[in-house]
Design a protein around this motif. Sequence first.
Motif, short mmCIF file in Angstrom:
data_model
loop_
_atom_site.label_atom_id
_atom_site.label_comp_id
_atom_site.label_asym_id
_atom_site.label_seq_id
_atom_site.Cartn_x
_atom_site.Cartn_y
_atom_site.Cartn_z
N ARG A 299 39.57 65.14 33.87
CA ARG A 299 38.44 65.00 32.74
C ARG A 299 39.29 64.00 31.59
N ILE A 300 40.49 64.31 31.31
CA ILE A 300 41.40 63.62 30.20
C ILE A 300 41.70 62.16 30.68
N ALA A 301 41.79 61.78 32.05
CA ALA A 301 42.22 60.69 32.40
C ALA A 301 40.69 59.87 32.40
N ASP A 306 38.01 55.29 29.50
CA ASP A 306 36.76 54.87 28.94
C ASP A 306 36.76 54.52 27.38
N ASP A 307 37.69 55.30 26.78
CA ASP A 307 37.99 55.08 25.37
C ASP A 307 39.62 55.06 24.99
N HIS A 308 40.01 53.84 25.09
CA HIS A 308 41.49 53.76 24.77
C HIS A 308 41.38 52.48 23.73
N PRO A 309 42.67 52.34 22.90
CA PRO A 309 42.71 51.25 22.30
C PRO A 309 42.71 49.98 22.94
N ASP A 310 42.29 48.91 22.14
CA ASP A 310 42.13 47.56 23.09
C ASP A 310 43.37 46.90 23.20
N ASP A 311 44.52 47.19 22.42
CA ASP A 311 45.68 46.70 22.62
C ASP A 311 46.69 47.45 23.22
N GLU A 319 49.08 56.35 34.35
CA GLU A 319 48.81 57.65 35.15
C GLU A 319 47.58 57.85 35.20
N ALA A 320 46.87 57.77 33.96
CA ALA A 320 45.34 58.04 34.00
C ALA A 320 44.46 57.30 34.97
N VAL A 321 44.95 55.85 35.02
CA VAL A 321 44.03 55.04 35.79
C VAL A 321 44.21 55.42 37.20
N SER A 322 45.58 55.89 37.70
CA SER A 322 45.79 56.33 38.93
C SER A 322 44.97 57.42 39.44
#
Length: 335
Positions: A299-301, A306-311, A319-322
Amino acid sequence: MSTATIHGPKVSLDAFGRCAVAPGSPDDAARSRLMDAVRCASGGGLEKAIERAEQVYDDQEVSIELRLEAGKLRIDWYAALGSYDRCRRAAGEAARLGSRELERDHPLVLMLRNSEAYWLSVLGFNDMAARRFSALVADVKACPGLDHQIAFAIRNNSAMPWKNTGKWNRAARVYRELLADMEGAMDEADMTLLTVRDNLAEVLSADRQYDEAIQLYEHNMDVLLTVAERGDWRVLRLRNEIARNTWMGGDREAGEDLWTVLAEDCRRYLGDRDPLTARIRTILLTLATMRGDDERAERIARKLRDDHPDDWEDCDFTEAVSIIAQAEMGDGDTV
């Protein structure tokens, strides 16, 4: 406030127009060149600004104070270019010039000596920096009339070599002594005072003295809340430090609870795509993964994806992507 260094007063455009000088004199021309250099730097023309500052610095007909001001500007602009060794060399050269022409304890000379020691430490020459700072602090303490902001900045920065080499007790000693001199003499909300207390908390935390570090961070937060809103980034950062020290001190459940509430507050006040929001979510992702809570981790991943800083280039984002990839491929639980 999280940085270990406090810089002395900056040179402003107005500084070159405060003292009247004879029109057409060397100093009059030098002031015009420096004002032009500051405008160039403000517009991004750092190389041109440095060139014009060097013209003033090298002009022996110009007053020594103005030459040293030009030297200070040149150091700042080298730093903006990332030329740290040139910063060190320029600071050392200007400090020696000032010591010959003025006195070792002249405010301009002290600031240049501080700059040299600072850049020595940044470049990893910590033994040499420690010796420079030791002599410098002794001279600062022997100057009762010195501007307090300059004196406090130099004494704060003198802990750098000890921090860089992991000598936490020695760094803490510097900050404790300085803090004792500042408390009661300055407004509680003064940013220099808050920074020194923050630096003391940082080295105590590194030395695993978590309870005292928490007390110092809480003190800073209470003071900051008298002049800032609860959603201020500085307040939220302090809450992160309190949560981290709580967790590191052994109360894992309380630490994670503090981070969980903080993550929601960061989202509310700063937004989903703020770096601090992403950092707190990453911590919670790591903790959920460590204890095998796959549903919470996924859920956190997803939030991070979906919402992370552009840079944002934090390696923990991998790890989240995995985790997301495994879930979407059927290798993990789905929500």
